[in-house]
Each structure stands twice: as structure tokens, then as C-alpha cells.
Design an enzyme around this catalytic site. Sequence first.
Site, PDB file in Angstrom:
ATOM      1  N   ALA A   1       7.339  -5.236   4.778  1.00 33.98           N
ATOM      2  CA  ALA A   1       7.066  -5.916   5.811  1.00 33.98           C
ATOM      3  C   ALA A   1       6.189  -7.267   5.875  1.00 33.98           C
ATOM      4  CB  ALA A   1       6.459  -4.929   6.774  1.00 33.98           C
TER       5      ALA A   1
ATOM      6  N   THR B   1       2.733  -8.250   7.079  1.00 35.20           N
ATOM      7  CA  THR B   1       1.731  -7.539   7.499  1.00 35.20           C
ATOM      8  C   THR B   1       0.565  -8.081   7.825  1.00 35.20           C
ATOM      9  OG1 THR B   1       0.979  -6.673   5.335  1.00 35.20           O
ATOM     10  CG2 THR B   1       2.663  -5.121   6.684  1.00 35.20           C
TER      11      THR B   1
ATOM     12  N   ASP C   1      14.154 -10.385  -1.414  1.00 34.16           N
ATOM     13  CA  ASP C   1      13.615 -11.279  -0.636  1.00 34.16           C
ATOM     14  C   ASP C   1      14.052 -11.070   0.912  1.00 34.16           C
ATOM     15  OD1 ASP C   1      12.076 -13.201   0.846  1.00 34.16           O
ATOM     16  OD2 ASP C   1      12.435 -14.725  -0.430  1.00 34.16           O
TER      17      ASP C   1
ATOM     18  N   TRP D   1      -3.561   1.816  11.260  1.00 36.25           N
ATOM     19  CA  TRP D   1      -5.078   1.712  10.415  1.00 36.25           C
ATOM     20  C   TRP D   1      -4.606   2.159   8.952  1.00 36.25           C
ATOM     21  CZ3 TRP D   1      -9.783   2.804  13.600  1.00 36.25           C
ATOM     22  CH2 TRP D   1     -10.123   2.367  14.869  1.00 36.25           C
TER      23      TRP D   1
ATOM     24  N   LYS E   1       7.654  -6.443  14.892  1.00 40.91           N
ATOM     25  CA  LYS E   1       8.205  -5.077  14.573  1.00 40.91           C
ATOM     26  C   LYS E   1       8.828  -4.399  15.605  1.00 40.91           C
ATOM     27  CE  LYS E   1       6.697  -3.083  11.403  1.00 40.91           C
ATOM     28  NZ  LYS E   1       7.284  -2.795  10.154  1.00 40.91           N
TER      29      LYS E   1
ATOM     30  N   GLN F   1       0.805  -1.227  -0.246  1.00 39.60           N
ATOM     31  CA  GLN F   1       0.129   0.010   0.000  1.00 39.60           C
ATOM     32  C   GLN F   1       0.652   1.424  -0.208  1.00 39.60           C
ATOM     33  OE1 GLN F   1      -3.915  -0.174   2.352  1.00 39.60           O
ATOM     34  NE2 GLN F   1      -2.847  -1.626   3.616  1.00 39.60           N
ATOM     35  N   LEU F   2       1.811   1.266   0.832  1.00 36.98           N
ATOM     36  CA  LEU F   2       2.565   2.650   1.011  1.00 36.98           C
ATOM     37  C   LEU F   2       3.527   2.697   0.006  1.00 36.98           C
ATOM     38  CD1 LEU F   2       3.394   5.122   2.752  1.00 36.98           C
ATOM     39  CD2 LEU F   2       4.806   3.732   4.008  1.00 36.98           C
TER      40      LEU F   2
ATOM     41  N   TYR G   1       2.991 -10.159  15.454  1.00 37.55           N
ATOM     42  CA  TYR G   1       3.452  -9.227  14.619  1.00 37.55           C
ATOM     43  C   TYR G   1       3.802  -8.164  15.345  1.00 37.55           C
ATOM     44  CZ  TYR G   1       2.326  -5.131  11.538  1.00 37.55           C
ATOM     45  OH  TYR G   1       2.392  -3.935  10.857  1.00 37.55           O
TER      46      TYR G   1
ATOM     47  N   ASP H   1       1.505   0.885  15.374  1.00 35.48           N
ATOM     48  CA  ASP H   1       1.016   1.031  16.720  1.00 35.48           C
ATOM     49  C   ASP H   1       0.858  -0.347  17.393  1.00 35.48           C
ATOM     50  OD1 ASP H   1      -0.900   0.265  14.530  1.00 35.48           O
ATOM     51  OD2 ASP H   1      -2.659   0.608  16.244  1.00 35.48           O
TER      52      ASP H   1
END
Length: 290
Positions: free
Chosen positions: A60, A62, A36, A150, A129, A11-12, A125, A102
Site C-alpha cells: 500500500a 502508507t 509495481d 496504529w 483505501k 512492516q507487515l 489516504y 481505520d
Amino acid sequence: MKILVTGANGQLGSEFQYLAPGSRHQLLFCDIDEMDLSKENSIKSYLASQEMDAIIHCGAYTKVDDAEDNRSLAHAINAEAPGIIAKHCAQNNIRLIHISTDYVFDGQGYSPITEENTPNPLSVYGNSKLKGEKNILRQLENAYIIRTSWVYSSYGSNFVKTMLKLGKEREALSVVYDQIGTPTYARDLAASILHIVDQWRTTDQPGIYNYSNEGVTSWYDFAKSIFDIGKIACIVSPILSSGYPTKAARPPFSVLSKEKISKTFNLTIPHWKDSLIECIDSLNANNSLK
């Protein structure tokens, strides 16, 4: 600057690709086919083959619930890989911006979470992180770590696109209302990171920062807003998290304080509802919901 963006197809990363033509910097992109993150040799060989001034590490693992059953893979990608990348940066005078979450917090408080709050992850997860953050800072003191929450985007799979799709297929949905936080439009986050990079000559203050859009909501209210903006008639009912059990525990309160990042880099952060309107307008304009 020549900047490598990892996780290019996420997404980012996709939002960085969208913004790249308007950036003053040269953005390079890689994903699993090129590097990888679960394999140390793949990371080292790819980074050694590239020339860059900075890395924005978006890559990441996710899948929050899947991580509970795939601990080794989540640890390799989220904990070990960031340390390997940071070591390469330290050895080659490369700047690093790393995206965290978060989920490193347990969400037991009721005040906005600052960068000084003590992490206490509830899930595999979140734990992976947090270890990634620590491994980075062991190798590279001047790294930037940005914790976000989110995340949704015009690209990939996310809550907004799922709700828009389900809302058109079903007459009613139930969504949890006892998890409180703030959505983050990935395009806003990507633009803010490029803004930070632009300021490095005058304002270079590495460290840990929080970033999400402004405002506070629940998943239930977020879904309601998605349907209102999308003009979808689906009825949404609020339920407790106990009525929608998941493998991984979620922090019940994860509103992030953005005061530090806003003041340090003179950032104006949009309200989450304004950005949601922008995202849905973008999806409709590009006919991306088929």
C-alpha cells in the site's frame, strides 16, 4: 497452500517473513521490484507469471501526509491496484486477504467502531483505501478485508522506533493526547491472519473484519509507555492535535471493535502493552535501534 504476500519489505510483510519458517504454508514474497502496484501492466504480468492459492495483500501507499500531494499515486496503489488483484483472483480461483485501515472512518464517535459503521474518510489516504475495499468487493465477493490501526513493528519506520530513537536524543518531547485508538503489533496481526488461513477448511467466512491489539490509549500515553518499557528518561508532554498540525486529518477516535474476528476465528488478541513489551524486547535483543 502457496500464498503470495505483497508489500514484502513493509512492516507487515516483514513480519510475515519472520513467521514464514514456522508456517505450514509456503509463503512467497514480492515488493515493488517484482510488482509495481502503481502500474497495471506490472501487476497483471507478475500475477500471470505466478502460481498461488491465496494472496495476502499488504502492499500500500502508507505515507498519509504525502498522499495529500500525491493523490494520483495514492489512488493508483491503494484504490486501483486492489481491484486489479481481486479480478485476477476471481478469474483464477485464488483467495484474497486485503489489509485496510481505520482511516476509512472519521473518528467522530466514542464507542468502539464495528464493521457495520459507515465509513467517512477525512484524508486522501483514507479515501483511497476505502475505494480499494469497494473495488475488491465488486470483483470478488469472498474476499477478506481486515481493517487495522496504529501499526508498528520490529521492522521499518514506525512510531515505536521513532520514539525510542528521539527519546535517547532529546530531554523532552510533546505528543498529541486527543487522538484515541489502539496500537497494532504487526507480528500479532500476521500471526492472526495465518491462524485464519489455517482454519479455512472448517471456518471460511469472508467479509470485512477489524483487527488491532486489545485496550485503548492515546498517542501521548503510548509514548509514555514506550519510554517506561525502554527505560528512557525523556519527559513527554501532552499537546492537542491543533498544536501539531499535519497535512492530512486524522480520525480523533479510532478504537476498533474486535468482537467479530475474535468470535468467528476463536482468536485470542493480546493487550497492546503486552505486545509493546514483546516488540521492544525483540528490538533490544537484535540490537535494532542503532
